[in-house]
Design an enzyme around this catalytic site. Structure first.
Site, PDB file in Angstrom:
ATOM      1  N   LYS A 173       1.294 -29.688-103.865  1.00  0.00           N
ATOM      2  CA  LYS A 173       1.383 -28.636-103.390  1.00  0.00           C
ATOM      3  C   LYS A 173      -0.165 -28.383-103.720  1.00  0.00           C
ATOM      4  O   LYS A 173      -0.580 -29.035-105.543  1.00  0.00           O
ATOM      5  CB  LYS A 173       1.134 -27.134-102.878  1.00  0.00           C
ATOM      6  N   ASP A 222      -2.777 -24.099 -91.916  1.00  0.00           N
ATOM      7  CA  ASP A 222      -1.573 -24.332 -91.529  1.00  0.00           C
ATOM      8  C   ASP A 222      -2.075 -24.322 -89.816  1.00  0.00           C
ATOM      9  O   ASP A 222      -0.793 -22.859 -89.165  1.00  0.00           O
ATOM     10  CB  ASP A 222      -0.573 -23.244 -92.301  1.00  0.00           C
TER      11      ASP A 222
END
Ligand code: RNT
Ligand code: ZN
Length: 412
Positions: A222, A290
């Site tokens: 990430k 997301d």
């Protein structure tokens, strides 16, 4: 336009729609359970997700129990052509007991395995390194305190064991994906120490060997998260190197890179050095937000790369989005269908023709062809896929989704 005339139009390009449909139906999508309840899980002690990830919105109808989540999933799978998988997180355990994360066992998940069997679904799994008091400072496997590290190492080991048992029970390997939130809000002065601790913890966690016929280890990098803006310990370079060294799977989440990076471009580069890949197909908007995936260029390019680079056989396609402002079941159905539509479009392209003009250096022909091909009747082929599966499209799909959502909304 009918399917027959669409079929003929593709045939003019040398493309057989039946071959493309058959190939599409062979590609399982791993549906992430966490869209169904806004990443809350079923542990009595867990609160909101934490770890720098966040589902926003309060649309009515999220699943509050394993039974509700399974009912919602059954409804969603009923609108998805093909055979798919379910991607579970450890904190979705289904048990009257309250084992802590370092004490979970296979038996706490057997209702999911029995259900998966009855539905003909494969399972994938994830340790949950967030939404827990021992992760409140966004440090887990890289924590300076060895007691905390050991707690999370044990959790990870148990998840690999649980995954292996699930894979053996279902006769299909479980991808067990490791994502830890570890990082720093402000610039650290000793990144090296944190990365060395993460590496050592992973090494211990991965020590027990499991058959790859049962469980496949994956690691997810990430860039940053809420509260860990300055440094993520498990960055892309960290895990790329780690996955290559250990010959395990690398997970690429489309929201975990700089906004202008092209994730599709990474597939062929990375696939040359790791045995297999895991994707978290997602839609970042300005950041790792997301959102539900659309049929946008990012997804189309991703699917085309999988097909044209011959990577379907070594890539596990998982989804990762969570939108709490809309029907959770509609989010699943639209997101998975968009992934499938993107794959179908790629499968319907005259790959050999395109590759041959490029190999000849005829970039004019490549440009003209790729743009002309956008106008082919892909929609008719998708409609045919749905019709054969007796599944709705268009306004009829909306009706089905609304009917289910109006019942879910009564959950209170
Ligand atoms: C977080 C990662 C991770 C999670 C799930 C819930 O940024 O993308 O994959 O979304 O594990
Ligand atoms: Zn992810």
């Amino acid at each position: 336009m009918t399917y027959a005339s669409a079929k003929a139009q593709f045939a003019d390009w040398g493309v057989d729609t039946e071959t493309a449909i058959a190939a599409l139906l062979q590609i399982p999508i791993s549906v992430h359970c966490w869209q169904g309840d806004d990443v809350r899980g079923f542990e009595t002690k867990s609160g909101t997700s934490g770890g720098g990830i966040q589902a926003t919105g309060n649309h009515p109808g999220r699943a509050r129990t394993p039974d509700e989540l399974r009912a919602d999933l059954e409804f969603a799978y009923g609108l998805l052509p093909g055979k798919h998988r379910l991607n579970l997180h450890a904190f979705y355990m289904d048990t009257p007991e309250s084992p802590d994360r370092d004490a979970i066992e296979y038996r706490h998940f057997t209702p999911w395995v029995d259900w998966a069997k009855s539905q003909g679904l494969g399972l994938d799994f994830n340790p949950t390194f967030f939404a827990h008091a021992k992760a409140d400072d966004n440090l887990t496997l890289s924590h300076p305190d060895s007691g905390i590290r050991d707690f999370w190492i044990e959790h990870g080991k148990r998840c690999r064991e649980i995954g292996a048992q699930m894979g053996a029970a279902l006769g299909s390997p479980v991808v067990n994906n490791i994502w830890v939130p570890d990082g720093f809000k402000d610039t650290p002065v000793d990144r090296m120490a944190a990365r060395q601790r993460l590496q050592a913890s992973l090494d211990t966690m991965f020590t027990p060997a499991h058959s790859t016929a049962h469980v496949l280890d994956a690691v997810e990098s990430k860039l940053f998260g809420i509260g860990v803006e300055a440094c993520t310990v498990g960055s892309h370079e960290f895990y790329l190197g780690y996955a290559i060294r250990k010959q395990i799977l690398l997970c690429l989440d489309m929201g975990h890179f700089h906004p202008t990076e092209n994730i599709a471009d990474k597939l062929s580069a990375v696939a040359l050095s790791v045995p297999e890949l895991l994707l978290h197909v997602s839609r970042p908007m300005r950041w790792d937000s997301d959102h539900v995936i659309l049929q946008n260029d990012d997804i189309l390019q991703m699917a085309q790369e999988l097909v044209f680079a011959g990577l379907l056989g070594k890539t596990h396609i998982g989804l990762d989005f969570f939108d709490a402002t809309i029907s959770r079941t509609a989010a699943w159905v639209v997101g998975v269908r968009n992934m499938q539509k993107a794959l179908l479009r790629a499968l319907l392209l005259p790959q050999a023709k395109l590759k041959s003009v490029e190999a000849k250096g005829d970039f004019t022909a490549r440009l003209v062809l790729t743009e002309e091909l956008r106008d082919l009747p892909f929609a008719q082929v998708w409609a045919e896929v749905c019709a054969r599966a007796e599944m709705p499209t268009g306004a009829a799909l909306l009706q089905d989704l609304e009917r289910y959502q109006s019942k879910a909304a009564l959950r209170g």
